[in-house]
Every structure is written in structure tokens, then in C-alpha cells.
Design an enzyme around this catalytic site. Structure first.
Site, PDB file in Angstrom:
ATOM      1  N   ASP A 191      15.682 -19.602 -18.169  1.00 31.53           N
ATOM      2  CA  ASP A 191      15.348 -20.340 -16.956  1.00 31.53           C
ATOM      3  C   ASP A 191      14.212 -21.302 -17.313  1.00 31.53           C
ATOM      4  O   ASP A 191      13.630 -21.250 -18.396  1.00 31.53           O
ATOM      5  CB  ASP A 191      14.992 -19.407 -15.793  1.00 31.53           C
ATOM      6  CG  ASP A 191      15.233 -20.099 -14.447  1.00 31.53           C
ATOM      7  OD1 ASP A 191      15.310 -21.340 -14.416  1.00 31.53           O
ATOM      8  OD2 ASP A 191      15.340 -19.406 -13.423  1.00 31.53           O
TER       9      ASP A 191
HETATM   10  C1  NOJ Z   1      14.713 -22.703 -11.921  1.00 30.31           C
HETATM   11  C2  NOJ Z   1      15.699 -21.886 -11.154  1.00 30.31           C
HETATM   12  O1  NOJ Z   1      15.321 -20.521 -11.144  1.00 30.31           O
HETATM   13  C3  NOJ Z   1      17.106 -21.994 -11.698  1.00 30.31           C
HETATM   14  O2  NOJ Z   1      17.981 -21.310 -10.856  1.00 30.31           O
HETATM   15  C4  NOJ Z   1      17.500 -23.435 -11.846  1.00 30.31           C
HETATM   16  O3  NOJ Z   1      18.821 -23.533 -12.303  1.00 30.31           O
HETATM   17  C5  NOJ Z   1      16.533 -24.090 -12.814  1.00 30.31           C
HETATM   18  N1  NOJ Z   1      15.193 -24.035 -12.270  1.00 30.31           N
HETATM   19  C6  NOJ Z   1      16.894 -25.542 -13.094  1.00 30.31           C
HETATM   20  O4  NOJ Z   1      16.672 -26.310 -11.981  1.00 30.31           O
END
Ligand code: NOJ
Length: 741
Positions: free
Chosen positions: A280
Site C-alpha cells: 500500500d
Molecule cells: C492507499 C489506500 O489504502 C489504497 O486502498 C489505495 O489503493 C492506495 N492508497 C492508492 O491510492
């Protein structure tokens, strides 16, 4: 592109692509050419220069890094124009390995569908798959190869802002929806220009953040993990999900990003997942804050060893992996494994054959202006609206109603209907969204007079608009009041300790009810809100979530009965925040409360009902359904046998409609205690007024199995209770059977 292959062939460096060679051979032929630096490059994903969805790292050297072969993917880069420009830079690199473009296409690209939790309320797997299919068609036409969806985290705490992004509290429903969404995104398979890679996230157990605080720790038993939190991920693998994203949380003390057990042992080992795992945003570096590694060097080593193949934004891989290899802390085979996984997907997408195959501006133009997408968005939105209350059949409204007051802070805004995680599509004005006001206007045309007053804001204690609202209400035959949350109140980093309907909105309702006019309340939100007063006093309530581009039209369709509501809650709605977490499939305990009059020395709050405000599976229709003739093909079942269950459902009301018939089981005695109910099947059935149908379900060993003490998946002989219901609480028919040796 031909030039690319020609030049490589002419350089006789042994790499050329022919359709005959298998993808793995082609991957290996590229891998052989790569330096360590280029391999690590493939394991990096950066944010484009705009529209960040996490803490930004300023980096003016991205293009140069790409030219150097040091970047494998970009996120937040959309549109054929912009993706083409970046892809052209990738083509200037030595090996011309194409870039992957990833994007959070969570509930639609240009055409916004209801937020995922709302869609889950439809219990309509075809509709859910269709919405993902359309999102993929639009996104892929605009250069996107990869969506960071579906989010398949089970969530049982409405304080957690990201509850809006998943399918609710139940592993069975969640698994079915996870499967449908992956299928929808990936369509007929990668390689088709209208398919995008799905990404099941957040692996794992992110939805169980303690206290519902985003990014928080998760502490849970292994059994809970396997029985409740992992099944939707397994379903995503079974559906062929191309990628996984790990998670921000630690699980029992080990950050998910550096969790070898989750990523290597379960996902890539036991489940044989052959796609790749992306971290993430920044989560590799964040393992330092977790206190699990000392520095970025250790973070990179931990993540790569655990099986995180691509580093989203942290740059820990970029800056440390080569040193790790030099120090012999990271075997090159780990790097090769990660790069193979990434390259395989680039081949499967067809990007090595044509890196610009998703950059067709004409196709983009057509896909983003397709009336069929708009029509589907309207249908899915209507299917997602939950009728919570309808005293004296106030709804549907008569089409002869003369004067309608439409009041509230959410009547006129357009963008609020999009909800969190909408995509800012370049060149697209958010005005294409049908506001609730416009939807009602479209519906009534000149046949009724529409009056409007805002009444109050979503937040704050300003009551100065009440008087006007009351005046408007007094002039009308019926009042529709649209209240709820702002669209940025549920979503990532939007956890709340107070989930009441904000501000003075319920006070406004009180005043409007005092006029004596019938009031229909629309509640717009990304999570289950607490609305005691409304639940008790409003005669009619529709939970309208955030419904997307066609919100206004869909709401009007339901208000006037052009669509008969059929949605059922995918998550329990608490009476107060003190009841959280509350979910239907709990254990019985040694002192279960039988009902609200039976709470002495029982597991219950003294000051609250034992029941949620609205339970899992609940939702009304304008018609009524009667369940009868429950029959089981046998009452004793041997382990490899099956029981056929049949039940007749009849539409006993005046409207055509759809119902979701739910089958729950309870294992009466287990070597570990079993929940009081578990959803094991359901069917959404459409019936004309007066019509009846017989539904059939099958009970097999799988449906009776659970994880015993040594965590083996077993079905234990003994008695089972079978319940057929219209919700987890509204059980209409019951029977029993026995599993025998
Ligand atoms: C953080 C989020 O937790 C995730 O779900 C998302 O895909 C990413 N950022 C990218 O935006």
C-alpha cells in the site's frame, strides 16, 4: 512498436517475441537481459505529478528514472493523452519495458456507480459484476491497466471510514461479491483491451482495525482470520485476480507488508497465487513507525522477503534493494521472482506487443460517452437503495401528487452523490451527475409543483434556514427530506467516533414532522449512521448511500415506484455507537440474552436493546412476500451427501418486486463454539404480484465446515438448524437435520 522488436532482433541480443512462445518463456527472455538495477526498477511504483492519494514525495527525477529503466508502474495517471506521454518516455529506456498504469477505480471511472457498500446492498451479483465491467471498459479505454479494487475487507465497525469501500460484515456475501467484482474488472481476461487487472486488497484483515481507527493494529485469533477475514481474498484468487495489495495494519504484531505468513505462506504458497503483490502507499517505509524495522534498508529487506513484489511510493526498494543483494541479505532469486510476476502481467495485458494499445483516443471518447453505461448506473443505483421504513405505505408516492417539498442540504449538490473514491477524469465536468433535485424534476415534469429549501447545512448548528423549510413544507402535500453525511466523511482516513447524522439535520426533521405533513427521509452516507430519532419518528426512510452519477434519477424511480426497492443491508446498523461492533453471526455465549426483557445476568447492555437498529439482511419492499413449503430432501446426511432444500416464495402484495431469500445455518454443538447463524446461501428472486416460485438450495459438506482447534477445515457430525429468512432476524421458516458419520 515494430521498430522496437526489429531493433532488438537486429542487435541480436537474443530477445524477440513471437506469438508461439509461452508467456513464461518471453518473461525469461526479458529477465535475462536485465541488470539488477533494471529489475529493481520494475518493482517500483510512483505517483504521477497530480492528484495524490497519499502523502506525496516530491521527486523531479521520475522521468529520468523511467528512462533509466528504474520505474515499473505509475499510479494516478489517467487519460489516453497523459498515459501516452509517459509510455513514450518508457520507450526511451534501454529495454523499452512498458509502464503499468494503476488507478483507484473503486466504483466507476467516468460513470460513477454506487459506492461498493451500497452496491453490496443489492445482493445482485450480476449487477455488481456489470458495474465493475463498465468501470473496466471506461478505465481501460482511458489508458488504465490496473484498478486497485475490489476492496474485499470484511468490516464490522461503522466508525471505520473505509467501511464504504467493501461489501460489509459477512464472509459469505463478501466472497460472492469479491468474485463477481474480479470477474467484472477482468472481463474475458487480460489481453482484451477492455479488461483491467483487479487488485484484491488489503491483505489482510485491515477492516478489523481496533476501534475502527484507520491504519490501526489488528489483533485477532487465527480462526477468526481464516473463517471471516480471508474467505473473500480466497474468492478473489479463485476468480483469477491478477494482483493483491497488502495492508497498512499490523496483524498480531507483524505489519501486513512485511508479513511472510500472509504473503508467501498463504497467498503464494497455499493458494498458489501467481500474480504480484503491491504494497500500500508507503507501507514499506511505514514499518519503521510500526517499530518492526530500524530503517528503510531493513524495511525493504523485510518486505521483499515477505513477498511484496512492488513498492508503492516508499522508494525503499529503489534505494536499498541493490545493497541488500550486495550484502547477500536478499537472494537474487527473490528479486527475479517478483520481476517475473510483474513482467508476466505486462505480457498478459499485451503491452509488450503494443505498449500503446490502451491509448486509443477514439475508443476513449466512445467508451466515456456511452448511454448504456448511464442506463446501467441508474439501474444499479436503484437496486442499491434500501427501504428501511414505510408506515402506512407512504411510499411509493402517487404520480398525482400536486405539490412536493424537497428539503435538505443534499437535495441540490451534485458532487456529493459521487461519494468517496470517485475519479477526476481529465476534461470531464462533474456536472454530468444527476442531482437529487434534477432527478425529481425529470420524474415529475410539469405534473407537480416542486418546492425547495435547504433547511440547514450538513454540519454545524445553524438553524436559520428552518423557518423557510417549514413554510415550504406547509405548502406541500408531501415532504422529502435529504440528509446525511458529506461524501468526504466516510472513506480513507475518515474514521469517526460519532456516527450520528451530523449537525442539526435531525432537528430539522423534528420541525418538519411537527407540521403534520408526511415526511420521507433520504439518508445519504458511506457507512451505517446512527439515527435513533429518525428511525422512530419518520414514517418512511430510504437509505440512499452515495449512488453515483445517476443518483437523482434512481432515487426518483424508487420514490414513485418505477423501481420497487429490493436491497438488503450488508452490514448491521447499530442503535448507538456504544453497540459497536455488532454483527449477526456472533457466538451464543454462556448467558445469552433471549430478548430485551431477558437481560438480567445476560450478555447484554443494561441501557440498550440487544438488537441492532436494523439487522444484516434487512430491507423492505413495496410488496410483501410469503415463504412456505420448506422441504429438505433428507434429515440425515452423510458427509459426502447433499441435502436439497426447497422453499416456495409468493409475492402477496400489489406490486411486482424482488426479494432476497436468505439461508442461514447453525451448527448446534461444535468442538469450538459456532455462531448463532451463518449465511450459507441466498437467492434474489423476481416475482410479479401474485406470482410464486420454488427456490432450491443445496447443503453440502463445505457449507457445514469450519476450522476446528488444530485449524483443520472439518464438518463435525451432529445437529444443524436451518433457517430461511428475509433478514438475519426475520426468520420465516426453520428445520433441522443431522450430519451423521
Ligand atoms: C492507499 C489506500 O489504502 C489504497 O486502498 C489505495 O489503493 C492506495 N492508497 C492508492 O491510492
Amino acid at each position: 512498436m515494430k521498430l522496437f522488436f526489429l531493433s532488438l532482433t537486429f542487435c541480436s541480443i537474443g530477445f524477440y517475441a513471437t506469438a508461439q512462445r509461452t508467456i513464461d518463456q518471453r518473461v525469461d527472455s526479458v529477465l535475462k537481459l536485465m541488470t539488477l538495477d533494471e529489475k529493481i526498477g520494475q518493482m517500483n511504483q510512483y505517483n504521477d505529478d497530480w492528484n495524490a492519494t497519499g502523502p506525496v514525495t516530491l521527486d523531479s527525477t521520475k522521468r529520468q528514472q523511467l528512462r533509466n529503466g528504474q520505474l515499473g508502474s505509475l499510479l494516478n495517471c489517467v487519460g489516453t493523452r497523459r498515459t501516452r506521454v509517459w509510455q513514450e518516455v518508457a520507450m526511451q529506456s534501454r529495454l523499452k519495458i512498458p509502464l503499468l498504469f494503476g488507478q483507484d477505480v473503486i466504483h466507476g471511472y467516468k460513470t460513477t456507480f454506487p459506492i461498493p457498500l451500497a452496491e453490496a446492498a443489492s445482493w445482485d451479483l450480476e449487477a455488481i459484476e456489470l458495474s465493475a465491467r463498465i468501470a473496466a471498459t471506461e478505465a481501460s479505454s482511458a489508458g488504465v491497466h490496473w484498478t486497485f479494487a475490489p476492496m474485499v475487507d470484511i468490516a464490522r465497525d461503522p466508525r471505520w471510514g473505509r467501511v464504504m469501500e467493501g461489501a460489509g460484515e459477512d464472509p459469505y456475501l463478501g466472497s460472492k461479491i469479491a468474485f463477481a467484482r474480479v470477474k467484472g474488472f477482468q472481463g474475458n481476461g487480460l489481453g482484451n483491451t477492455n479488461a483491467v487487472m483487479a487488485c484484491a486488497k488489503h491483505f489482510a484483515a485491515y477492516g478489523a482495525a481496533i476501534g475502527g481507527r484507520d491504519y490501526n493494529s489488528v489483533d485477532m485469533s487465527e480462526r477468526m482470520l481464516w473463517e471471516v477475514y480471508l474467505p473473500p481474498f480466497k474468492a478473489a484468487v479463485d476468480a483469477g485476480a491478477a494482483t493483491f495489495m497488502n495492508a497498512f495494519n499490523d496483524l498480531n504484531g507483524v505489519p501486513a507488508t512485511g508479513n511472510r505468513y500472509l504473503q508467501r505462506d498463504i497467498l503464494k504458497g497455499k493458494w498458489k497465487f501467481n500474480g504480484f503483490v503491491v504494497s500500500d502507499w508507503g507501507s514499506i517505509g511505514e514499518m519503521i513507525q510500526h517499530g518492526n524495522v530500524k530503517n528503510e534498508y531493513e524495511a525493504a529487506l523485510s518486505a521483499v522477503t515477505a513477498g511484496s513484489d512492488m513498492d508503492m511510493e516508499s522508494r525503499c526498494y529503489r534505494n536499498n534493494l541493490a545493497q541488500g543483494v550486495k550484502d547477500k541479505k536478499v537472494p537474487v532469486r527473490l528479486i527475479d521472482d517478483a520481476v517475473r510476476r510483474i513482467l508476466r502481467k505486462k505480457f498478459e495485458l499485451g503491452l509488450f506487443d503494443d505498449p500503446f494499445r490502451f491509448c486509443d483516443a477514439q475508443r476513449e471518447q466512445a467508451a466515456l460517452n456511452n448511454p448504456a453505461h448511464t442506463a446501467a448506473a441508474r439501474q444499479v443505483a436503484a437496486k442499491s437503495i434500501v427501504l428501511l421504513k414505510n408506515e402506512k405505505n407512504l411510499l411509493p408516492l402517487s404520480k398525482n401528487t400536486k405539490t412536493i417539498a424537497f428539503i435538505g442540504p443534499l437535495v441540490k449538490p451534485k458532487k456529493q452523490n459521487k461519494g468517496f473514491w470517485d475519479v477526476e477524469v481529465p476534461g470531464v465536468d462533474s456536472n454530468f451527475i444527476v442531482s437529487q433535485w434534477e432527478g425529481l424534476q425529470n420524474k415529475v415534469g410539469n405534473t407537480a409543483t416542486l418546492l425547495y429549501a435547504k433547511g440547514c447545512d450538513i454540519e454545524g448548528d445553524d438553524r436559520s434556514g428552518f423557518a423557510e423549510a417549514i413554510e415550504v413544507a406547509k405548502k406541500s402535500d408531501v415532504v422529502i427530506l435529504s440528509i446525511g453525511e458529506r461524501r468526504d466523511m466516510s472513506g480513507e482516513a475518515k474514521s469517526r467516533s460519532n456516527i450520528n447524522i451530523p449537525g442539526v439535520q435531525e432537528d430539522l426533521l423534528k420541525e418538519l414532522l411537527a407540521t403534520g405533513k408526511p415526511v420521507v427521509v433520504l439518508i445519504n452516507a458511506g457507512r451505517p449512521l446512527v439515527f435513533d430519532y429518525t428511525a422512530e419518528h419518520a414514517p418512511a426512510i430510504l437509505y440512499t448511500w452515495w449512488l453515483g452519477s445517476e443518483a437523482g434519477n434512481a432515487i426518483a424511480d424508487v420514490l414513485f415506484g418505477d423501481y420497487n426497492p429490493s436491497a438488503k443491508l450488508p452490514i448491521s446498523f447499530p442503535r448507538s455507537v456504544g453497540q459497536v461492533p455488532i454483527y449477526y453471526s456472533h457466538f451464543n455465549t454462556g448467558r445469552p440474552a433471549g430478548n430485551d426483557d431477558d437481560k438480567n445476568y445476560r450478555s447484554a447492555y443494561n441501557d440498550l436493546s440487544i438488537y441492532p437498529q436494523y439487522e444484516f439482511g434487512y430491507g423492505l419492499s413495496y410488496t410483501t412476500f410469503q415463504y412456505s413449503n420448506l422441504e429438505l430432501s433428507k434429515r440425515k446426511m452423510r458427509i459426502h451427501e447433499k441435502i436439497e432444500v426447497s422453499v416456495t416464495i409468493r409475492n402477496t402484495g400489489a406490486y411486482d418486486g424482488e426479494d432476497v431469500v436468505q439461508l442461514y445455518l447453525r451448527d448446534k454443538v461444535g468442538s469450538v463454539v459456532r455462531p448463532v447463524q451463518e449465511l450459507k446461501d441466498f437467492a434474489k428472486v423476481k416475482l410479479k404480484a401474485g406470482e410464486s416460485k420454488t427456490l432450491r438450495f443445496v447443503i453440502d459438506k463445505e457449507k457445514l465446515s469450519f476450522y476446528n482447534q488444530p485449524l483443520q477445515w472439518v464438518a463435525e457430525p451432529g445437529d444443524f438448524e436451518l433457517m430461511i429468512g428475509a433478514s438475519a432476524r426475520d426468520i420465516r421458516l426453520r428445520d433441522r437435520f443431522e450430519l451423521v458419520q
